[in-house]
Structure formats: structure tokens, C-alpha cells
Design a protein around this motif. Structure first.
Motif, PDB file in Angstrom:
ATOM      1  N   ILE A 196      36.858  34.457  54.179  1.00 48.28           N
ATOM      2  CA  ILE A 196      38.215  34.192  54.680  1.00 48.28           C
ATOM      3  C   ILE A 196      38.644  32.773  54.294  1.00 48.28           C
ATOM      4  O   ILE A 196      39.769  32.561  53.829  1.00 48.28           O
ATOM      5  N   GLY A 197      37.773  31.796  54.476  1.00 46.71           N
ATOM      6  CA  GLY A 197      38.092  30.421  54.106  1.00 46.71           C
ATOM      7  C   GLY A 197      38.409  30.284  52.627  1.00 46.71           C
ATOM      8  O   GLY A 197      39.349  29.586  52.236  1.00 46.71           O
ATOM      9  N   GLU A 198      37.641  30.973  51.808  1.00 47.03           N
ATOM     10  CA  GLU A 198      37.883  30.942  50.363  1.00 47.03           C
ATOM     11  C   GLU A 198      39.219  31.591  50.017  1.00 47.03           C
ATOM     12  O   GLU A 198      39.990  31.053  49.208  1.00 47.03           O
ATOM     13  N   ALA A 199      39.521  32.742  50.634  1.00 51.09           N
ATOM     14  CA  ALA A 199      40.798  33.420  50.372  1.00 51.09           C
ATOM     15  C   ALA A 199      41.985  32.558  50.809  1.00 51.09           C
ATOM     16  O   ALA A 199      42.980  32.431  50.081  1.00 51.09           O
ATOM     17  N   MET A 200      41.892  31.955  51.989  1.00 51.71           N
ATOM     18  CA  MET A 200      42.973  31.084  52.469  1.00 51.71           C
ATOM     19  C   MET A 200      43.165  29.891  51.533  1.00 51.71           C
ATOM     20  O   MET A 200      44.289  29.499  51.232  1.00 51.71           O
ATOM     21  N   SER A 201      42.054  29.305  51.093  1.00 53.01           N
ATOM     22  CA  SER A 201      42.107  28.130  50.218  1.00 53.01           C
ATOM     23  C   SER A 201      42.692  28.489  48.858  1.00 53.01           C
ATOM     24  O   SER A 201      43.486  27.731  48.296  1.00 53.01           O
ATOM     25  N   THR A 202      42.304  29.643  48.331  1.00 48.22           N
ATOM     26  CA  THR A 202      42.838  30.095  47.046  1.00 48.22           C
ATOM     27  C   THR A 202      44.339  30.308  47.150  1.00 48.22           C
ATOM     28  O   THR A 202      45.103  29.863  46.281  1.00 48.22           O
TER      29      THR A 202
ATOM     30  N   ARG B 249      38.568   9.829  59.560  1.00 48.58           N
ATOM     31  CA  ARG B 249      38.113  10.343  58.259  1.00 48.58           C
ATOM     32  C   ARG B 249      38.067  11.865  58.276  1.00 48.58           C
ATOM     33  O   ARG B 249      38.518  12.519  57.331  1.00 48.58           O
ATOM     34  N   PHE B 250      37.530  12.435  59.349  1.00 50.41           N
ATOM     35  CA  PHE B 250      37.476  13.889  59.483  1.00 50.41           C
ATOM     36  C   PHE B 250      38.878  14.492  59.377  1.00 50.41           C
ATOM     37  O   PHE B 250      39.104  15.452  58.643  1.00 50.41           O
ATOM     38  N   LYS B 251      39.828  13.921  60.098  1.00 52.48           N
ATOM     39  CA  LYS B 251      41.196  14.431  60.080  1.00 52.48           C
ATOM     40  C   LYS B 251      41.805  14.316  58.684  1.00 52.48           C
ATOM     41  O   LYS B 251      42.432  15.263  58.192  1.00 52.48           O
ATOM     42  N   ALA B 252      41.607  13.186  58.027  1.00 54.71           N
ATOM     43  CA  ALA B 252      42.167  12.982  56.691  1.00 54.71           C
ATOM     44  C   ALA B 252      41.572  13.963  55.676  1.00 54.71           C
ATOM     45  O   ALA B 252      42.298  14.522  54.851  1.00 54.71           O
ATOM     46  N   LEU B 253      40.265  14.173  55.734  1.00 52.80           N
ATOM     47  CA  LEU B 253      39.617  15.076  54.785  1.00 52.80           C
ATOM     48  C   LEU B 253      39.974  16.537  55.031  1.00 52.80           C
ATOM     49  O   LEU B 253      40.116  17.315  54.093  1.00 52.80           O
ATOM     50  N   SER B 254      40.110  16.921  56.295  1.00 51.90           N
ATOM     51  CA  SER B 254      40.246  18.342  56.623  1.00 51.90           C
ATOM     52  C   SER B 254      41.679  18.814  56.850  1.00 51.90           C
ATOM     53  O   SER B 254      41.922  20.016  56.922  1.00 51.90           O
ATOM     54  N   SER B 255      42.614  17.919  56.943  1.00 51.56           N
ATOM     55  CA  SER B 255      43.993  18.313  57.249  1.00 51.56           C
ATOM     56  C   SER B 255      44.516  19.329  56.235  1.00 51.56           C
ATOM     57  O   SER B 255      44.392  19.132  55.025  1.00 51.56           O
ATOM     58  N   GLY B 256      45.042  20.427  56.751  1.00 51.17           N
ATOM     59  CA  GLY B 256      45.601  21.477  55.920  1.00 51.17           C
ATOM     60  C   GLY B 256      44.593  22.460  55.359  1.00 51.17           C
ATOM     61  O   GLY B 256      44.966  23.447  54.734  1.00 51.17           O
ATOM     62  N   LYS B 257      43.303  22.217  55.578  1.00 50.02           N
ATOM     63  CA  LYS B 257      42.252  23.055  54.993  1.00 50.02           C
ATOM     64  C   LYS B 257      41.579  23.908  56.066  1.00 50.02           C
ATOM     65  O   LYS B 257      41.441  23.483  57.204  1.00 50.02           O
ATOM     66  N   PRO B 258      41.152  25.120  55.705  1.00 56.04           N
ATOM     67  CA  PRO B 258      40.451  25.966  56.677  1.00 56.04           C
ATOM     68  C   PRO B 258      39.167  25.325  57.189  1.00 56.04           C
ATOM     69  O   PRO B 258      38.416  24.713  56.427  1.00 56.04           O
TER      70      PRO B 258
ATOM     71  N   LYS C 286      46.447  28.877  49.060  1.00 49.01           N
ATOM     72  CA  LYS C 286      47.157  27.599  49.206  1.00 49.01           C
ATOM     73  C   LYS C 286      46.813  26.605  48.091  1.00 49.01           C
ATOM     74  O   LYS C 286      47.193  25.436  48.173  1.00 49.01           O
ATOM     75  N   SER C 287      46.055  27.054  47.060  1.00 46.37           N
ATOM     76  CA  SER C 287      45.632  26.198  45.941  1.00 46.37           C
ATOM     77  C   SER C 287      44.871  24.957  46.413  1.00 46.37           C
ATOM     78  O   SER C 287      45.067  23.855  45.907  1.00 46.37           O
ATOM     79  N   LEU C 288      44.000  25.149  47.398  1.00 50.88           N
ATOM     80  CA  LEU C 288      43.158  24.066  47.907  1.00 50.88           C
ATOM     81  C   LEU C 288      41.842  24.051  47.135  1.00 50.88           C
ATOM     82  O   LEU C 288      41.362  25.093  46.700  1.00 50.88           O
ATOM     83  N   ASP C 289      41.241  22.869  46.999  1.00 50.67           N
ATOM     84  CA  ASP C 289      39.989  22.777  46.260  1.00 50.67           C
ATOM     85  C   ASP C 289      38.750  22.989  47.125  1.00 50.67           C
ATOM     86  O   ASP C 289      37.658  23.182  46.605  1.00 50.67           O
ATOM     87  N   GLU C 290      38.927  22.958  48.471  1.00 50.19           N
ATOM     88  CA  GLU C 290      37.770  23.098  49.350  1.00 50.19           C
ATOM     89  C   GLU C 290      38.189  23.574  50.737  1.00 50.19           C
ATOM     90  O   GLU C 290      39.356  23.498  51.105  1.00 50.19           O
ATOM     91  N   PHE C 291      37.195  24.062  51.470  1.00 53.56           N
ATOM     92  CA  PHE C 291      37.333  24.396  52.883  1.00 53.56           C
ATOM     93  C   PHE C 291      36.024  23.988  53.544  1.00 53.56           C
ATOM     94  O   PHE C 291      35.038  23.726  52.865  1.00 53.56           O
ATOM     95  N   PHE C 292      36.023  23.888  54.888  1.00 57.59           N
ATOM     96  CA  PHE C 292      34.935  23.194  55.577  1.00 57.59           C
ATOM     97  C   PHE C 292      34.176  24.020  56.606  1.00 57.59           C
ATOM     98  O   PHE C 292      34.760  24.814  57.335  1.00 57.59           O
ATOM     99  N   ILE C 293      32.889  23.730  56.682  1.00 56.56           N
ATOM    100  CA  ILE C 293      32.043  24.082  57.830  1.00 56.56           C
ATOM    101  C   ILE C 293      31.976  22.808  58.666  1.00 56.56           C
ATOM    102  O   ILE C 293      31.634  21.735  58.154  1.00 56.56           O
ATOM    103  N   ILE C 294      32.305  22.912  59.978  1.00 61.54           N
ATOM    104  CA  ILE C 294      32.315  21.710  60.820  1.00 61.54           C
ATOM    105  C   ILE C 294      31.285  21.754  61.953  1.00 61.54           C
ATOM    106  O   ILE C 294      31.266  20.864  62.790  1.00 61.54           O
ATOM    107  N   GLY C 295      30.428  22.760  61.981  1.00 62.46           N
ATOM    108  CA  GLY C 295      29.367  22.804  62.992  1.00 62.46           C
ATOM    109  C   GLY C 295      29.364  24.105  63.745  1.00 62.46           C
ATOM    110  O   GLY C 295      30.261  24.914  63.586  1.00 62.46           O
ATOM    111  N   GLY C 296      28.376  24.314  64.514  1.00 65.17           N
ATOM    112  CA  GLY C 296      27.249  23.498  64.871  1.00 65.17           C
ATOM    113  C   GLY C 296      26.018  23.758  64.031  1.00 65.17           C
ATOM    114  O   GLY C 296      26.067  24.252  62.903  1.00 65.17           O
TER     115      GLY C 296
END
Length: 173
Positions: free
Chosen positions: A90-96, A34-43, A98-108
């Protein structure tokens, strides 16, 4: 297009445990998929300890952004920044770009605590267990969020515990 939003993705136990000795205190194959599917291609934004706990660095097919206050630290193959605010920018700029709707914090845990006020989405894997742990997800007010998706998975030979997946959207940011 709407501005991309910051999402937090986390697997946590009933006692809010997320880790022990730099590793997850369970084996959940379905959650990793699930993690891989949700986050693939996103910062992906992570702290230094999370980066160092990864079995393969950087995580493939996703820009990896590592937050570390240590200016001498080197995260080969990732962007490195000194603050969560810089990482989010940086995550927001990269996502914008690439026309992505989201980017992720994955921890810790420290990064989750710092980023929670900025997050518009939470992808929770709630593990039906209370393991011994040394790292915990911060408390948050569930009244500030709407649950828009829920899925239950039983335990099996590849998943140590039953889990519930929930997607929460912040009511207002």
C-alpha cells in the motif's frame, strides 16, 4: 520515475533502546522536527502500539498505515492492514501515485524487525545515551549499508542528549 523505496526512520540509543512504557526515553525537539521534515506528505507505516503512542492520531499531512493482526482493532483515520507485506504494498502504491521517492516504517520494534530486509534506506538518529528501556531496535549488519550523510547535534535545553543523524543506503537489495 524510479520505484519508491522503503525507508526506516528511528531514534535509538547506544544500547539500541527506542522506547519505554510506550514512549520515547528522551526529549529531542530537533529530532521531532527532522522526522516531520523527512516524512511530511509521505506514507507512514507503523504498528498498533506506535499508533496508540502518538499524541495526535493520525499524524497530519501523511497517510498513516497501521499494521495489526487483530481484525477487531480500529485505527480511526488510518488504513489498517494485517501484515507488513500488505502495508509495504500500500505504501509503495500510494508513493508511486504521488511520484514520491520513498515511504517510511516508523516503528515499533516488531515492525522494524519485519521490515528491515525490505528497506533500502535507514534514517538513524543515534542518541548518546543508554537509557533504561523495554523496546529495542533490531541488530543489523552495517557492512550492508553505505553512510551517505552524517550530522552531529549537541545537547541543549530542548534536546536531552547529543545526537548523530545518519542516512544509510543499502548496498544491494
Amino acid at each position: 520515475m524510479q520505484k519508491p523505496c522503503l525507508a526506516i526512520i528511528v531514534a535509538m540509543a547506544e544500547n539500541r533502546a527506542i522506547g519505554k512504557n510506550g514512549d520515547m526515553p528522551w526529549r529531542l525537539s530537533a529530532d521531532l522536527k527532522r522526522f516531520k521534515a523527512l516524512s511530511s506528505g509521505k506514507p507512514l507505516i507503523m504498528g498498533r502500539n506506535t499508533w496508540e503512542s502518538l499524541p495526535k492520531r493520525p499524524l497530519p499531512k501523511r497517510p498513516n498505515i497501521v499494521v495489526s493482526r487483530n481484525s477487531d482493532y480500529r485505527a480511526d483515520g488510518a488504513w489498517q492492514v494485517a501484515s507488513v507485506e500488505h502495508a509495504i504494498a500500500i505504501g509503495e502504491a500510494m508513493s508511486t501515485e504521488k511520484s514520491l521517492d520513498e515511504f517510511f516504517i516508523i516503528g515499533g520494534a516488531t515492525l522494524y524487525q519485519s521490515a528491515l530486509p525490505y528497506a533500502a534506506r535507514l534514517y538513524l538518529t543515534e542518541v548518546a545515551a543508554s537509557p533504561d528501556a523495554d523496546t529495542f531496535f533490531p541488530a543489523f549488519d552495517e557492512d550492508e549499508w553505505d553512510c551517505v550523510e552524517t550530522q552531529y547535534l549537541p545537547s541543549d535545553d530542548r534536546n536531552d542528549y547529543p545526537t548523530r543523524y545518519r542516512k544509510l543506503i543499502r548496498k544491494s537489495l
